[in-house]
Design an enzyme around this catalytic site. Structure first.
Site: not given
Ligand code: DOR
Ligand code: ZN
Length: 344
Positions: A14, A42, A100, A137, A248
């Protein structure tokens, strides 16, 4: 005490790489450690089609440092308008490894996400049929729900029913943060797994307010209680193959986090395996790191485990206070502090 750890090269299941200058700034950190990563879609605009994913994949590969062997594993961003035919094309592409689900409004760049899960039932049906994993998510978006309860509420209201309605759909509950999520994944039917970030293993919600507000510890789902953190550590100590590494890592330019309304996301790619080594060692489970980082995720995604290795050395190093990032800087996790393990 172990002074050196040779392990199978890990993968990051991720990861946010962004695009353009930002991509070029962060990609070398991931490529130095990980063989592959699941790339979050995203972007602005989001990666909603196979054609967009292919073009993004090409840009990532073009941004790799010379000689790097990193492989980006692409994903599609689900919207209310995603079609079953696009899912079919994604499966056939060979380079898209999941789709996603961002509930609309749940997090950074999620406004184009899904407004009601009912709107993607046919898409989930097709994902089951062609065996394309769903990455989730897992937070409800109702602003009336306490921000610390949004993950647990999502399980009861959205995820558990969806997992039952689609019994063959493979699902990754991304960045789990709570005891409730750990319990759900442990007890769920086969084909349900989860990723775990380094910040949720190393920090609890006190870290958001340690001596003042700490925007660089703010991510979504937000940090939880110490009991939740212990639940995550305990399930990893058990060696449960449903739980695997997903940093992440989510870079944001410094001034967009140090702001009146700061962005969510912790940057960890600069120490994307080292931070886990520290967390695992502190919990007396360093021997569990390799499977968590390099085996369970590959098995879930039905990809071969990597054959080469990396070496971690117990030698504290100082994380820089900031790193170059596009037209500014970014503040990495542990900025200005020591990390116990170093990549050889
Ligand atoms: O803290 C986060 N940042 N959570 C997410 O789900 C997206 C991510 C981002 O793209 O900055
Ligand atoms: Zn993420």
């Amino acid at each position: 005490m172990t002074q050196q750890l040779v392990m199978r090269r890990p993968d990051d299941w991720h990861l946010h790489l962004r695009d353009g200058e930002a991509l070029r700034a962060v990609l070398p950190h991931t490529a130095a450690r990980f063989a592959r990563a699941i790339i979050m879609p995203n972007l602005k605009p989001p990666v909603t089609t196979v054609a967009a994913a292919q073009a993004y994949r090409d840009r990532i590969r073009a941004a790799l440092p010379a000689g790097a062997a990193f492989e980006p594993l692409m994903t599609l961003y689900l919207t209310d308008g995603t079609t079953p035919e696009e899912i079919e094309r994604a499966r056939a592409s060979g380079f898209i490894h999941g789709a996603k689900l961002y509930p609309a409004g749940a997090t950074t760049h999620s406004d184009a996400g899904v407004t009601r899960i009912a709107n993607i039932e046919a898409v989930l049906e097709r994902m089951s049929a062609v065996d394309l994993p769903l990455q989730v998510h897992g937070e409800v978006t109702d602003p009336g729900v306490d921000v610390f309860d949004r993950e647990a509420r999502f399980i009861d209201e959205i995820l558990a029913p969806a997992v039952e309605r689609h019994p063959r759909l493979r699902v990754v509950f991304e960045h789990v943060t709570t005891r409730a999520a750990v319990e759900f994944v442990r007890a769920a039917r086969a084909g349900v797994a989860a990723t775990v970030t380094p910040q949720h293993l190393l920090l609890n919600r006190n870290a958001l307010f340690a001596g003042g507000i700490r925007p660089h510890h703010y991510c979504l789902p937000v940090l939880k209680t110490e009991a939740d953190r212990q639940a995550l550590l305990d399930v990893l100590a058990s060696g449960n193959p449903r739980f695997f590494l997903g940093t992440d890592s989510a870079p944001h330019e410094r001034h967009t986090k140090e702001a009146a309304c700061g962005c969510a996301g912790c940057y960890s790619a600069h120490a994307g395996i080292e931070l886990y080594a520290e967390a695992f060692e502190a919990h007396g489970m360093l021997a569990r790191l390799e499977d968590f980082a390099a085996s369970f995720g590959a098995d879930f995604y039905r990809l071969p485990r990597n054959q080469d290795t990396i070496t971690l050395i117990r030698e504290p190093w100082m994380v820089p206070g900031h790193l170059p990032f596009a037209h500014g800087t970014l503040v990495p996790l542990r900025a200005g502090e020591l990390i116990a393990w170093r990549l050889a």
